[in-house]
Design an enzyme around this catalytic site. Structure first.
Site: not given
Ligand code: NDP
Length: 247
Positions: A12, A64, A90, A142, A155, A157, A188
């Protein structure tokens, strides 16, 4: 350039926190594989940004949560790069809703992407990391995995599970100089949190001692520390990046 000669895979990596991690690792000299599942445009834009400052990056599309796709992609990466030194799990999604209304498919989608995805990617890279006796695996968890949150049983869990996975895998791989850690962001500013209402945002800010939301760069900084030489004796830990929201 402390990651010169190292290869990193960031799942991601095309937007949000993943994008910031890709840019940061590439600036430290790593060759970065930017994974995406649907967002080819944004992932390719990150690749161009990295090339613009003289860094090395490739895009690597796969889901993933798909075991076969993960194994094939990692095989391709290792054949091309010769090694895999850093894995950042990520990729993550949310499908929020109170338990009574949460569909089974919302549970499955979140657990499959956020938890099983990390398991599959770690499994796919671990053989090569063990062979080369070096690796850094960093799981983006998270704060919700530690505090829980109404409307996010799936989420929370998955993220709590990711912290358990981190500790167990850290024990399994330590003797091969492979560290496994989690970074647990608070709130974030990314597309994931953009949907928050003004009311929800104000409520959140009141719970954060530093009274501001974090940036993707704040999370990337913690990942860079764990991936770099200064993080070499840290394993099985969860680093909280949350403005003091959870201690
Ligand atoms: P975004 O929604 O901005 O980005 C999510 C990313 O995950 C995208 O690049 C997406 O790819 C990718 N993705 C989703 N599903 C899949 C999959 N099945 N296979 C491969 N890639 C996938 O999220 P954030 O940047 O906000 O979050 C990133 C991480 O940080 C996550 O794990 C989130 O849970 C965690 N997090 C975020 C917080 C926040 O406040 N933002 C707080 C705590 C944790 P594509 O662009 O191709 O769809």
């Amino acid at each position: 350039m402390t990651l010169q000669g190292k290869t990193a895979l960031v799942t991601g990596g095309g937007r949000g926190i993943g994008r910031a991690i890709c840019l940061r690792l590439a600036k430290m000299g790593a060759k970065v594989y930017i994974n995406y599942v649907a967002g080819a445009d944004t992932a390719e834009a990150v690749q161009r940004e990295i090339a613009d400052f003289g860094g090395q990056a490739r895009v690597l599309p796969f889901n993933v949560a798909d075991a076969v796709a993960v194994a094939e992609a990692v095989k391709t990466l290792i054949a091309e790069a010769g090694a895999i030194d850093i894995l950042v799990n990520n990729a993550g999604i949310t499908r929020d809703g109170l338990l009574a209304r949460m569909k089974e498919e919302d549970w499955d989608a979140v657990v499959d992407t956020n938890l099983k995805g990390a398991f599959l990617c770690a499994k796919a890279v671990s053989k090569q990391m063990m062979k080369q006796r070096f690796g850094r695996i960093i799981n983006i968890a998270s704060v919700i995995g530690c505090t829980g949150n109404a409307g996010q049983v799936n989420y929370a869990a998955a993220k709590a599970g990711l912290i358990g996975l981190t500790k167990s895998l850290a024990r399994e791989l330590a003797s091969r100089t492979i560290t496994v850690n989690a970074v647990a962001p608070g709130y974030i500013v990314t597309e994931m949190t953009a949907a928050l209402s003004e009311e929800a945002r104000a409520q959140l800010l009141s719970e954060i001692p530093m009274a501001v939301l974090g940036s993707a760069q704040d999370v990337a900084g913690a990942v860079a520390y764990l991936a770099g030489p200064d993080g070499g004796y840290i394993s099985g830990q969860t680093i909280h990046v949350n403005g003091g929201m959870y201690m």
